[in-house]
Design an enzyme around this catalytic site. Structure first.
Site, PDB file in Angstrom:
ATOM      1  N   SER A 249     -22.667   2.242   0.336  1.00 29.05           N
ATOM      2  CA  SER A 249     -22.924   3.289   1.335  1.00 29.05           C
ATOM      3  C   SER A 249     -23.897   4.331   0.813  1.00 29.05           C
ATOM      4  O   SER A 249     -24.407   5.150   1.580  1.00 29.05           O
ATOM      5  CB  SER A 249     -21.613   3.980   1.720  1.00 29.05           C
ATOM      6  OG  SER A 249     -21.123   4.756   0.636  1.00 29.05           O
TER       7      SER A 249
ATOM      8  N   PRO B 119     -16.845  -4.799   2.416  1.00 31.88           N
ATOM      9  CA  PRO B 119     -18.252  -5.083   2.726  1.00 31.88           C
ATOM     10  C   PRO B 119     -19.210  -4.057   2.138  1.00 31.88           C
ATOM     11  O   PRO B 119     -20.403  -4.328   2.009  1.00 31.88           O
ATOM     12  CB  PRO B 119     -18.290  -5.065   4.258  1.00 31.88           C
ATOM     13  CG  PRO B 119     -17.184  -4.120   4.633  1.00 31.88           C
ATOM     14  CD  PRO B 119     -16.092  -4.412   3.624  1.00 31.88           C
ATOM     15  N   LEU B 120     -18.674  -2.887   1.767  1.00 28.72           N
ATOM     16  CA  LEU B 120     -19.494  -1.834   1.154  1.00 28.72           C
ATOM     17  C   LEU B 120     -19.266  -1.762  -0.347  1.00 28.72           C
ATOM     18  O   LEU B 120     -19.651  -0.782  -0.985  1.00 28.72           O
ATOM     19  CB  LEU B 120     -19.187  -0.477   1.798  1.00 28.72           C
ATOM     20  CG  LEU B 120     -19.333  -0.416   3.314  1.00 28.72           C
ATOM     21  CD1 LEU B 120     -19.007   0.980   3.821  1.00 28.72           C
ATOM     22  CD2 LEU B 120     -20.737  -0.822   3.732  1.00 28.72           C
TER      23      LEU B 120
ATOM     24  N   TYR C 121       0.857  -1.183   0.000  1.00 30.58           N
ATOM     25  CA  TYR C 121       0.000   0.000   0.000  1.00 30.58           C
ATOM     26  C   TYR C 121       0.893   1.233   0.000  1.00 30.58           C
ATOM     27  O   TYR C 121       1.481   1.585   1.027  1.00 30.58           O
ATOM     28  CB  TYR C 121      -0.917   0.025   1.223  1.00 30.58           C
ATOM     29  CG  TYR C 121      -2.021  -1.011   1.226  1.00 30.58           C
ATOM     30  CD1 TYR C 121      -2.368  -1.730   0.086  1.00 30.58           C
ATOM     31  CD2 TYR C 121      -2.738  -1.276   2.397  1.00 30.58           C
ATOM     32  CE1 TYR C 121      -3.376  -2.671   0.102  1.00 30.58           C
ATOM     33  CE2 TYR C 121      -3.758  -2.216   2.420  1.00 30.58           C
ATOM     34  CZ  TYR C 121      -4.067  -2.916   1.275  1.00 30.58           C
ATOM     35  OH  TYR C 121      -5.079  -3.850   1.306  1.00 30.58           O
TER      36      TYR C 121
ATOM     37  N   ARG D 250     -16.565  -1.238  -1.970  1.00 35.33           N
ATOM     38  CA  ARG D 250     -15.736  -0.053  -2.208  1.00 35.33           C
ATOM     39  C   ARG D 250     -16.541   1.242  -2.190  1.00 35.33           C
ATOM     40  O   ARG D 250     -16.312   2.149  -2.977  1.00 35.33           O
ATOM     41  CB  ARG D 250     -14.969  -0.198  -3.524  1.00 35.33           C
ATOM     42  CG  ARG D 250     -13.998  -1.355  -3.489  1.00 35.33           C
ATOM     43  CD  ARG D 250     -13.432  -1.712  -4.846  1.00 35.33           C
ATOM     44  NE  ARG D 250     -12.544  -2.865  -4.706  1.00 35.33           N
ATOM     45  CZ  ARG D 250     -12.970  -4.128  -4.620  1.00 35.33           C
ATOM     46  NH1 ARG D 250     -14.263  -4.391  -4.698  1.00 35.33           N
ATOM     47  NH2 ARG D 250     -12.122  -5.123  -4.461  1.00 35.33           N
ATOM     48  N   GLY D 251     -17.486   1.291  -1.273  1.00 35.97           N
ATOM     49  CA  GLY D 251     -18.234   2.523  -1.053  1.00 35.97           C
ATOM     50  C   GLY D 251     -19.557   2.615  -1.767  1.00 35.97           C
ATOM     51  O   GLY D 251     -20.408   3.432  -1.395  1.00 35.97           O
ATOM     52  N   PHE D 252     -19.788   1.780  -2.774  1.00 39.82           N
ATOM     53  CA  PHE D 252     -21.031   1.883  -3.540  1.00 39.82           C
ATOM     54  C   PHE D 252     -22.248   1.630  -2.650  1.00 39.82           C
ATOM     55  O   PHE D 252     -23.261   2.343  -2.719  1.00 39.82           O
ATOM     56  CB  PHE D 252     -21.023   0.876  -4.699  1.00 39.82           C
ATOM     57  CG  PHE D 252     -21.829   1.314  -5.904  1.00 39.82           C
ATOM     58  CD1 PHE D 252     -23.022   2.010  -5.767  1.00 39.82           C
ATOM     59  CD2 PHE D 252     -21.390   1.029  -7.184  1.00 39.82           C
ATOM     60  CE1 PHE D 252     -23.758   2.411  -6.872  1.00 39.82           C
ATOM     61  CE2 PHE D 252     -22.111   1.417  -8.308  1.00 39.82           C
ATOM     62  CZ  PHE D 252     -23.304   2.116  -8.150  1.00 39.82           C
TER      63      PHE D 252
END
Length: 329
Positions: A214, A207-208, A55, A210-212
């Protein structure tokens, strides 16, 4: 809320902290805010910190090293390794191949220890199964690192059920890290049953999606980072998937929670052997995600979700085509 990582593994927080976004993966981040977010997670008892040595070329590990200074005992450090990078466009770096060769593992772990400023890593995981190295050799090298005391538990990532069984025959595996969410349920067919058969925990990343999930995106133009290359965020797929998010939003409103909290709660509801590591780089998002552990989904809620969002309904693959061959190996 804590859960045991696998049948005989350590006790860790059911909701951990994915730290990748703190090092520029999804747009710019503020280093001071990122460190404060890690410190807040530990303060709230959420000890599972997930990172990787690739990273931003080790920056993420150095950041965590600063954040856990003086409180190492409060943190459970999960580190991945083995993703290689090549020179990309405009002088940047692009994902290349993977390696899980024993020599790489033996060398890389000590660089991670140095950047993290720690004497041991709790969970050490090859980022992908290396097609050029028998998984028995990879696992054997990791077992040597356990014996030396520099890592405590062995992890796998994005491995097939067959590879998991081969690895576990060499040395106990504590956890498999793999994408699992309302939109990524492929593991339910073979991988998850294998984990449960062998007593291995599941660390569910993204779990989201990559934000979608949310609900923060309204149109493709809202995306300004690497997610523009992911099929679920593109063109017609985006708008089809947005309709699914609206259904999540409606149910979340009925439950008195946010869409993100509902999505995280759904992952946790799939078994007590599952923990999840939503990514956060700001305290407010961290606290929102952590509050998902208080969302109780009833049997009727879960049945409703399965009705309007059955496995496989999402449009588009989770990675671009060229990266799919590295999954389920």
């Amino acid at each position: 809320m804590n859960r045991t990582l696998g049948t005989n593994g350590p006790l860790v927080s059911a909701i951990g902290l994915g730290c990748m976004g703190m090092s520029g993966a999804y747009g710019q981040s503020d280093e001071k805010e990122a460190i404060a977010t890690i410190e807040r997670a530990l303060e709230l008892g959420h000890n599972f910190l997930d990172t990787a040595d690739y990273y931003n070329a080790g920056h993420n590990e150095e950041l965590i090293g600063q954040a856990i200074k003086g409180k190492r005992e409060k943190a459970f450090l999960s580190v991945k390794t083995g993703q290689l990078y090549t020179a990309g466009a405009n002088g940047g770096m692009a994902p290349g191949g993977v390696t899980a060769h024993p020599d790489h593992l033996r060398n890389a772990v000590f660089y991670s220890l140095r950047r993290l400023k720690t004497e041991y890593i709790d969970l050490y995981t090859p980022a992908r199964v290396d097609p050029n190295v028998p998984i028995e050799e990879t696992t054997g090298a990791l077992a040597d690192l356990v014996q030396k005391g520099v890592i405590r538990y062995i992890g796998l990532s994005e491995a097939s059920a067959a590879s998991i069984r081969r690895a576990a025959a060499v040395h106990p595996v504590a956890a498999l890290q793999i994408e699992y969410s309302l939109w990524s349920r492929d593991i339910e067919t073979a991988v998850l049953p294998a984990l449960r058969e062998l007593g291995i925990g599941l660390v569910a990343y993204a779990p989201l999606s990559r934000g979608f999930l949310s609900g923060e995106f309204k149109q493709p133009e809202d995306i300004k980072d690497s997610r523009v290359h992911m099929p679920r965020y593109q063109g017609e797929n985006f708008y089809k998937n947005l309709q699914l998010v609206e259904k999540i939003r409606t149910l979340a409103a009925d439950k008195g929670c946010t869409p993100a909290q509902l999505a995280i709660a759904w992952v946790l509801s799939q078994g007590n052997d599952i923990i999840t590591i939503p990514g956060s780089k700001r305290i407010k998002h961290l606290e929102e995600n952590i509050a998902a552990e208080h969302v109780q989904l009833t049997r009727e809620d879960l049945e409703s979700i399965d009705t309007f969002m059955p496995a496989g309904i999402v449009s588009g693959t989770r990675y671009p085509e060229k990266f799919l061959s590295a999954l389920n190996r």
